[in-house]
Write a protein that holds these residues in place. Structure first.
Motif, short mmCIF file in Angstrom:
data_model
loop_
_atom_site.label_atom_id
_atom_site.label_comp_id
_atom_site.label_asym_id
_atom_site.label_seq_id
_atom_site.Cartn_x
_atom_site.Cartn_y
_atom_site.Cartn_z
N ALA A 59 0.82 -1.22 0.00
CA ALA A 59 0.00 0.00 0.00
C ALA A 59 0.85 1.27 0.00
O ALA A 59 0.43 2.30 -0.52
CB ALA A 59 -0.94 0.00 1.19
N TYR A 60 2.06 1.21 0.58
CA TYR A 60 2.86 2.44 0.66
C TYR A 60 3.72 2.69 -0.59
O TYR A 60 4.38 3.73 -0.69
CB TYR A 60 3.72 2.44 1.93
CG TYR A 60 2.86 2.48 3.19
CD1 TYR A 60 1.95 3.51 3.39
CD2 TYR A 60 2.92 1.46 4.14
CE1 TYR A 60 1.12 3.53 4.51
CE2 TYR A 60 2.10 1.48 5.27
CZ TYR A 60 1.21 2.52 5.44
OH TYR A 60 0.39 2.54 6.54
N GLY A 61 3.70 1.73 -1.51
CA GLY A 61 4.30 1.96 -2.83
C GLY A 61 5.81 2.11 -2.87
O GLY A 61 6.35 2.64 -3.85
N MET A 62 6.53 1.64 -1.82
CA MET A 62 7.99 1.79 -1.82
C MET A 62 8.63 0.40 -1.70
O MET A 62 8.23 -0.50 -2.37
CB MET A 62 8.42 2.71 -0.66
CG MET A 62 7.89 4.13 -0.76
SD MET A 62 8.53 5.09 -2.16
CE MET A 62 10.28 5.00 -1.90
N ILE A 63 9.63 0.28 -0.85
CA ILE A 63 10.25 -1.03 -0.56
C ILE A 63 10.75 -0.96 0.88
O ILE A 63 11.14 0.12 1.35
CB ILE A 63 11.41 -1.34 -1.54
CG1 ILE A 63 12.06 -2.72 -1.29
CG2 ILE A 63 12.50 -0.29 -1.52
CD1 ILE A 63 11.42 -3.84 -2.02
N GLY A 64 10.75 -2.08 1.56
CA GLY A 64 11.18 -2.10 2.96
C GLY A 64 10.11 -2.76 3.81
O GLY A 64 8.96 -2.90 3.38
N GLY A 65 10.52 -3.23 4.99
CA GLY A 65 9.56 -3.84 5.91
C GLY A 65 9.85 -3.36 7.31
O GLY A 65 10.85 -2.67 7.55
N TYR A 66 9.00 -3.73 8.25
CA TYR A 66 9.23 -3.26 9.62
C TYR A 66 8.49 -4.12 10.64
O TYR A 66 7.60 -4.89 10.29
CB TYR A 66 8.78 -1.80 9.77
CG TYR A 66 7.29 -1.58 9.57
CD1 TYR A 66 6.77 -1.32 8.31
CD2 TYR A 66 6.40 -1.64 10.65
CE1 TYR A 66 5.42 -1.12 8.12
CE2 TYR A 66 5.04 -1.45 10.47
CZ TYR A 66 4.56 -1.19 9.20
OH TYR A 66 3.21 -1.01 9.01
N ILE A 67 8.91 -3.94 11.89
CA ILE A 67 8.10 -4.43 13.01
C ILE A 67 7.84 -3.24 13.92
O ILE A 67 8.64 -2.29 13.96
CB ILE A 67 8.80 -5.55 13.82
CG1 ILE A 67 10.18 -5.08 14.32
CG2 ILE A 67 8.94 -6.83 13.00
CD1 ILE A 67 10.70 -5.89 15.48
N ALA A 68 6.73 -3.28 14.64
CA ALA A 68 6.43 -2.26 15.65
C ALA A 68 6.05 -3.00 16.92
O ALA A 68 5.30 -3.98 16.87
CB ALA A 68 5.29 -1.36 15.19
N ALA A 69 6.61 -2.54 18.05
CA ALA A 69 6.40 -3.28 19.30
C ALA A 69 6.83 -2.42 20.50
O ALA A 69 7.25 -1.26 20.34
CB ALA A 69 7.20 -4.58 19.28
#
Ligand code: PMP
Length: 410
Positions: A253-263
């Motif tokens: 959905a954000y149209g870029m590249i990369g991943g993440y975690i949130a915690a």
């Protein structure tokens, strides 16, 4: 003279097997056109190009072509150049990375977040690290989890239990069988991208409370698209604070590249400190972080994009329903049309693009189980009624040509 690599025949034989099974992958060579999403040009070969409509992009909201996102990327390139120049630890943390992580933490109502080079890497790195922190960990994994989660869990080299897809009773039976004081983690997705269904998140959280298990959710196919600010299904269902680790991507959905975690910040700090897939690789370019930051900020305040997206998905589902196609009629934006045969699936996709300029990539084993091959349609806010009419006319011809049934999926 170039040397012939040893074992070359074995490489060829491996590909031959894939080919005989009808699942040899043909990559469509396309050029996306900024401002014209979902229209693109297909390069059939060096001589022939054709205008097409893309029906299978994971740039779900067209943010990869959003003017403001493109501007943010360009101005970051002008300001900071191209690559980040290092791992996060050795000169590769820039202002953009820091701001992006703060924005993502806020999106999910968490203390902290951590950006990885892709969503795949985020899952692999975070999950494989869990057992370093929690020796003797038992990981409970939904059987339909994505390959990146499976890989992370495998590399954790700890106890693993696969529970039946979305099956709360099976999950509970497996939790019950684990010693009470052993550490446990339940890993699952919110939106399953191939079957277009949603996990029973609240019931899983209830079990996690009862059995004292950590919860890890992959919201790759939901962030940006669900919830009042695009925080995913957990935000939509007011469950963000019941999930310990939320994982997402910047690539869909954000149209870029990369991943993440949130915690929680202690969890993020531990993964930041121990995960090889985070530590030993160059960070995403500053411009990528800048584009993602802009995209997350835009989608936080764009509920109308989400409404339009759902409206378009519903419009396509209504057309499939009234034409009697065997599609999975789920609650999400993903519309899988079931073919059930790898060769026919490829042939239909070929006919659609060659004869009608309609691009829907066949989805074959191992992405989906054998016998469930499908075309996976992902309508965006920019797929018009006229495009849907063209698709329906083309499908009607091609479906009949391959003698495929028109009956509902059970
Ligand atoms: N999780 C799921 C459920 C996915 O479908 C994908 C990619 N299709 C990933 C993780 C990996 O995300 P990325 O493309 O950002 O590597």
């Amino acid at each position: 003279m170039t040397r012939t690599p040893p074992y070359r025949d074995q490489f060829r034989a491996a590909v031959d097997t894939v080919r005989q099974e009808g699942r040899y992958r043909i990559f469509r060579d396309i050029r996306r056109k900024k401002g014209a999403f979902p229209c693109a040009t297909w390069f059939k070969d060096d001589l022939k190009e054709q205008d097409i409509t893309v029906w299978c992009s994971n740039d779900y909201l067209g943010m990869g072509q959003n003017e403001c996102v493109v501007e943010a990327v360009k101005s970051a390139v002008d300001a900071a150049g191209t690559g980040s120049g290092g791992t996060r630890n050795i000169s590769g943390t820039t202002r953009y990375h820091v701001q992006l992580e703060a924005e993502l933490a806020d999106l999910h109502g968490k203390d902290a977040s951590l950006v990885f080079t892709s969503g795949y890497v985020a899952n692999e790195a975070a999950l494989s690290t869990m057992s370093k922190i929690l020796p003797g960990l038992h990981i409970l994994s939904d059987e339909m989890n994505h390959a990146s989660m499976i890989s992370g869990i495998r590399n954790a080299r700890t106890h693993k239990h696969i529970f039946a897809h979305n099956d709360i009773a099976d999950l509970e039976a497996k939790l019950k069988a684990i010693p009470v004081d052993a550490p446990k983690l339940i890993a699952f997705e919110s939106v399953y991208s191939m079957d277009a269904d949603i996990a029973p998140i609240e019931a899983i959280c209830d079990l996690a409370d009862t059995y004292n298990a950590l919860t890890y959710i992959d919201e790759v196919h939901a962030v940006g698209m669900y919830g009042p600010r695009g925080g995913g299904i957990c935000e939509q269902r007011a469950l963000m604070d019941r999930i310990d680790i939320i994982q997402g991507t910047l690539a869909k959905a954000y149209g870029m590249i990369g991943g993440y975690i949130a915690a929680d910040k202690v969890i993020v700090d531990a993964i930041r400190s121990l995960a090889s897939g985070f530590i030993f690789t160059t960070s995403i370019p500053p411009s990528t972080a800048a584009g993602a930051l802009r995209s997350v900020r835009i989608l936080k305040i764009s509920p109308e994009m989400r409404d339009q997206h759902q409206d378009r998905a519903n419009a396509l589902k209504a057309r499939f329903r009234s034409a009697g196609y065997p599609f999975i009629d789920g609650d999400t934006h993903i519309v899988p049309l079931m073919v059930g045969d790898p060769v026919k699936c490829q042939a239909i996709s070929d006919r659609l693009i060659e004869d009608y300029g309609i691009y829907a990539q066949p989805i074959n084993f191992p992405t989906v189980p054998r016998g469930t091959e499908r075309l996976r349609f992902t309508p965006s806010p920019f797929h018009t009624d006229a495009m849907m009419d063209e698709l329906m006319a083309a499908l009607s011809d091609v479906w009949a040509a391959y003698d495929l049934p028109r009956e509902k999926v059970a």
